[in-house]
Design a protein around this motif. Structure first.
Motif, PDB file in Angstrom:
ATOM      1  N   PRO A   1     -22.734  45.828  46.070  1.00 11.76           N
ATOM      2  CA  PRO A   1     -23.079  44.536  46.666  1.00 11.76           C
ATOM      3  C   PRO A   1     -22.267  43.393  46.055  1.00 11.76           C
ATOM      4  N   GLY A   2     -22.229  42.259  46.748  1.00 10.65           N
ATOM      5  CA  GLY A   2     -21.567  41.069  46.192  1.00 10.65           C
ATOM      6  C   GLY A   2     -20.361  40.606  46.982  1.00 10.65           C
ATOM      7  N   GLY A   3     -19.820  41.467  47.864  1.00  9.30           N
ATOM      8  CA  GLY A   3     -18.684  41.065  48.703  1.00  9.30           C
ATOM      9  C   GLY A   3     -17.541  40.502  47.879  1.00  9.30           C
ATOM     10  N   CYS A   4     -17.113  39.292  48.215  1.00  6.92           N
ATOM     11  CA  CYS A   4     -15.976  38.667  47.510  1.00  6.92           C
ATOM     12  C   CYS A   4     -16.340  38.268  46.084  1.00  6.92           C
ATOM     13  N   ALA A   5     -17.612  38.355  45.729  1.00  6.27           N
ATOM     14  CA  ALA A   5     -18.018  38.024  44.359  1.00  6.27           C
ATOM     15  C   ALA A   5     -18.519  39.279  43.643  1.00  6.27           C
ATOM     16  N   SER A   6     -17.943  40.429  43.979  1.00 11.21           N
ATOM     17  CA  SER A   6     -18.332  41.660  43.286  1.00 11.21           C
ATOM     18  C   SER A   6     -17.240  42.036  42.281  1.00 11.21           C
ATOM     19  N   THR A   7     -17.367  43.204  41.675  1.00 14.05           N
ATOM     20  CA  THR A   7     -16.382  43.617  40.664  1.00 14.05           C
ATOM     21  C   THR A   7     -16.027  45.090  40.832  1.00 14.05           C
ATOM     22  N   ARG A  66     -11.894  49.645  35.977  1.00 12.09           N
ATOM     23  CA  ARG A  66     -10.774  50.572  35.808  1.00 12.09           C
ATOM     24  C   ARG A  66     -10.419  50.652  34.323  1.00 12.09           C
ATOM     25  N   LYS A  67     -10.296  51.852  33.795  1.00 14.02           N
ATOM     26  CA  LYS A  67      -9.821  52.075  32.428  1.00 14.02           C
ATOM     27  C   LYS A  67     -10.470  51.150  31.396  1.00 14.02           C
ATOM     28  N   GLY A  68     -11.766  50.977  31.507  1.00 16.60           N
ATOM     29  CA  GLY A  68     -12.485  50.157  30.524  1.00 16.60           C
ATOM     30  C   GLY A  68     -12.452  48.666  30.823  1.00 16.60           C
ATOM     31  N   PHE A  69     -11.692  48.234  31.846  1.00 19.96           N
ATOM     32  CA  PHE A  69     -11.652  46.816  32.224  1.00 19.96           C
ATOM     33  C   PHE A  69     -12.605  46.584  33.401  1.00 19.96           C
ATOM     34  N   THR A  70     -13.197  45.388  33.461  1.00 13.79           N
ATOM     35  CA  THR A  70     -14.016  45.009  34.609  1.00 13.79           C
ATOM     36  C   THR A  70     -13.316  43.837  35.293  1.00 13.79           C
ATOM     37  N   PHE A  71     -12.979  44.019  36.560  1.00 15.94           N
ATOM     38  CA  PHE A  71     -12.249  42.972  37.287  1.00 15.94           C
ATOM     39  C   PHE A  71     -13.150  42.328  38.336  1.00 15.94           C
ATOM     40  N   ASP A  72     -13.168  40.992  38.354  1.00 17.55           N
ATOM     41  CA  ASP A  72     -13.848  40.273  39.433  1.00 17.55           C
ATOM     42  C   ASP A  72     -12.948  40.364  40.667  1.00 17.55           C
ATOM     43  N   LEU A 105     -19.168  33.538  34.082  1.00 18.79           N
ATOM     44  CA  LEU A 105     -20.376  34.323  33.801  1.00 18.79           C
ATOM     45  C   LEU A 105     -20.097  35.373  32.731  1.00 18.79           C
ATOM     46  N   GLN A 106     -21.060  35.543  31.836  1.00 19.37           N
ATOM     47  CA  GLN A 106     -20.950  36.585  30.810  1.00 19.37           C
ATOM     48  C   GLN A 106     -21.101  37.958  31.477  1.00 19.37           C
ATOM     49  N   GLY A 107     -20.237  38.875  31.141  1.00 18.53           N
ATOM     50  CA  GLY A 107     -20.301  40.224  31.737  1.00 18.53           C
ATOM     51  C   GLY A 107     -19.306  40.324  32.867  1.00 18.53           C
ATOM     52  N   SER A 108     -19.679  39.775  34.012  1.00 14.85           N
ATOM     53  CA  SER A 108     -18.774  39.723  35.163  1.00 14.85           C
ATOM     54  C   SER A 108     -19.491  38.989  36.274  1.00 14.85           C
ATOM     55  N   MET A 109     -18.819  38.755  37.395  1.00 11.99           N
ATOM     56  CA  MET A 109     -19.466  38.112  38.536  1.00 11.99           C
ATOM     57  C   MET A 109     -20.600  38.968  39.086  1.00 11.99           C
TER      58      MET A 109
END
Ligand SMILES: Cc1cc2nc3c(=O)[nH]c(=O)nc-3n(C[C@H](O)[C@H](O)[C@H](O)COP(=O)(O)OP(=O)(O)OC[C@H]3O[C@@H](n4cnc5c(N)ncnc54)[C@H](O)[C@@H]3O)c2cc1C
Length: 506
Positions: free
Chosen positions: A45-51, A54-60, A236-240
């Motif tokens: 969930p989250g559409g354009c504001a999801s994450t 990959r390889k330990g990285f979290t991308f918004d 935001l802390q963590g990710s979007m």
């Protein structure tokens, strides 16, 4: 639970799409006692504001900064009503460091209003009348928006909400309703200040899709004003993803249901009234119809027309067809060693490259950088996400899609390398998204992002209403007032919830 009377049958609402607009609508309706079913074609969930990870990285995926978290801000208001805590966040200060073509010192959009005033007076001497005008319009518009007007109005109740939101202070905005930022610059004697105009073009393109000449002044006043206290932008802390996750948790807590991997193929209409949707389970291929008292579409207005097929009123279809093409985005996601990031790097930067080319022609990058401990990268590493605006058509028409993607990726990395220490040994992971990627993962028509643009002909009173011409069918999200952004689509969600509640009491 507010508004749920004993013995009363709960009205059933289907929400198409679990972007922030849809999730906010669904969570609020469930909280107010509605029977909510949400469907989303994606797996997250989250559409354009999801994450994505990959390889330990979290991308918004798209959105990286959030407005409306301060007390009284829209996310704050909604989370308070839902009875949950806002996710932890760090203020962005500066909100953005803007590098104009050929310049190596940025224009810092500081969070402190006084510091920002000093910065802009230094950067753009003689422009203070323009900024004062913006500040006055922002103050009045912000208060007006905070009283929940319904824009554009489509019936007497909507009109009443506008009238109730108006105060004597609102009248200062009226003479400027038909002004663009370009008009305001001329009005303030700044028509020839090219540096100021370039800065405004760059910043406004981020929020309004169009440049200063075309952006509606009242919209620009708000978009440019929210970066300073007492408002402000946050990381935001963590990710979007935390925003969506909390909305999903309250939806489910209050009895709502969310089915991911389920796309809506069409909206059922009977004698001008929405009655349900046709759903496809993407895993099993099963197709069935669900009925509802209300259908809320968290999709672009172009996709709404598609979902309605030949049931769409002709005037509405014509208006959508006539919309100027919306922007797409090319986004590069880099997982890097922390040594690639210069010391004291601001969380957001904007670069423009060629002074003689329009910004929309792959000529600028908006960059978001993670900071240590913000949950996006393992220790000693960081993420860099850079996006540029692109026309969507070439991406759909090219015979060499991979070649075009490769070219854009190379260009973006070589441009980013002018600021970041990017070498084969510091880049640990890279991936790129194009309009085709956005179309595939967010189900947005042609991969367009960020709404319909905030020109005079499409902003606020002249935009697309949440109330569609089809009874009990509502449009929520960045095609409607007040436009793009997680804060913007949350306002539109609140409006739709109030409108649906009103149909229950009248
Ligand atoms: C590169 C980029 C950077 C951005 N940066 C920022 C930023 O920093 N800050 C900010 O506030 N905003 C930013 N934005 C804008 C912001 O992300 C969006 O305006 C906002 O998230 C849109 O929310 P939405 O609810 O309207 O729609 P969406 O996020 O598009 O969600 C719609 C959902 O509906 C689903 N869906 C669509 N059609 C169907 C169907 N037929 N059946 C089932 N499901 C369907 C999709 O899968 C999707 O999950 C950015 C956007 C992009 C692309």
């Amino acid at each position: 639970m507010p508004n749920q009377r004993i013995g009363e049958q709960k009205a059933r609402v289907i929400v198409i799409g679990a972007g922030i607009g849809g999730l906010t609508t669904g969570a609020l309706l469930a909280r107010r006692g509605y029977d909510v079913l949400m469907l989303d074609a994606a797996i997250v969930p989250g559409g354009c504001a999801s994450t994505f990870k990959r390889k330990g990285f979290t991308f918004d995926v798209g959105a990286t900064q959030v407005a409306g978290l301060e007390p009284g801000g829209i996310h704050h208001r909604i989370f308070t009503e839902l009875g949950i805590d806002l996710p932890p966040a760090t203020p962005c200060d500066p909100a953005c460091a803007v590098y104009l073509p050929g310049e190596s010192t940025p224009i810092n959009v500081w969070r402190d209003p006084q510091k920002w005033q000093q910065e802009r007076q230094r950067q753009f001497p003689g422009s203070e009348t323009f900024w004062k005008l913006l500040a006055n319009l922002f103050k009045a518009s912000w208060k007006f928006q905070g009283r929940d007007p319904v824009l554009p109005p489509r019936n007497l109740w909507d009109l009443l909400q506008i009238t109730q939101a108006v105060r004597p202070s609102t009248f200062i905005t009226i003479p400027y309703t038909l002004f663009t930022v370009g008009d305001a610059l001329r009005f303030c004697g700044l028509a020839n200040d090219h540096r100021l105009r370039t800065f405004l073009d760059l910043q406004l393109k981020l929020y309004s899709q169009v440049n200063a000449e075309e952006t509606a002044l009242l919209y620009a006043a708000t978009a440019l004003g929210v970066s300073q206290e007492p408002q402000g932008l946050y990381h935001l802390q963590g990710s979007m993803q935390v925003l969506s996750d909390r909305l999903v948790a309250t939806l489910e807590r209050d009895g709502g249901k969310l089915l991911m991997g389920h796309s809506v193929e069409s909206i059922k209409v009977d004698r001008g009234q929405a009655t349900g949707v046709v759903i496809r389970n993407q895993k099993t291929g099963e197709v069935w119809t669900e009925t509802a008292d209300h259908v809320v579409a968290n999709v672009t207005v172009q996709d709404l027309v598609k979902l309605l097929g030949d049931q769409v009123p002709h005037g509405y279809q014509r208006r959508v067809k006539k919309l100027p093409p919306a922007s797409g985005a090319f986004v590069i996601y880099l997982g890097v060693d922390a040594s690639a990031i210069p010391p004291d790097c601001p969380p957001h930067l904007q670069f423009m490259y060629d002074a003689h080319k329009p910004i929309g022609e792959n000529n600028s990058l908006f960059v978001s950088v993670s900071h240590p401990g913000d949950g996006r990268a393992p220790e000693g590493k960081a993420t860099i996400i850079a996006s540029s605006f692109v026309d969507t058509e070439p991406w759909w028409e090219t015979e060499d899609y991979q070649g075009l993607k490769y070219q854009y990726t190379e260009d973006a990395i070589s441009r980013l390398a002018q600021f970041f220490h990017l070498q084969p040994e510091t880049i640990i992971y890279q991936e790129a998204a194009t309009p085709l990627t956005f179309a595939r993962f967010t189900a947005r028509n042609k991969g367009i992002v960020g709404g319909i643009g905030q020109r005079l002909s499409t902003f606020g009173p002249f935009g697309f209403a949440n109330r569609t011409p089809i009874k009990d069918l509502w449009l929520v999200g960045d095609s409607t007032h007040p436009g793009e952004g997680t804060a913007g689509v949350s306002y539109s969600a609140l409006t739709v919830v109030r409108q649906i509640e009103n149909t229950r009491t009248t």
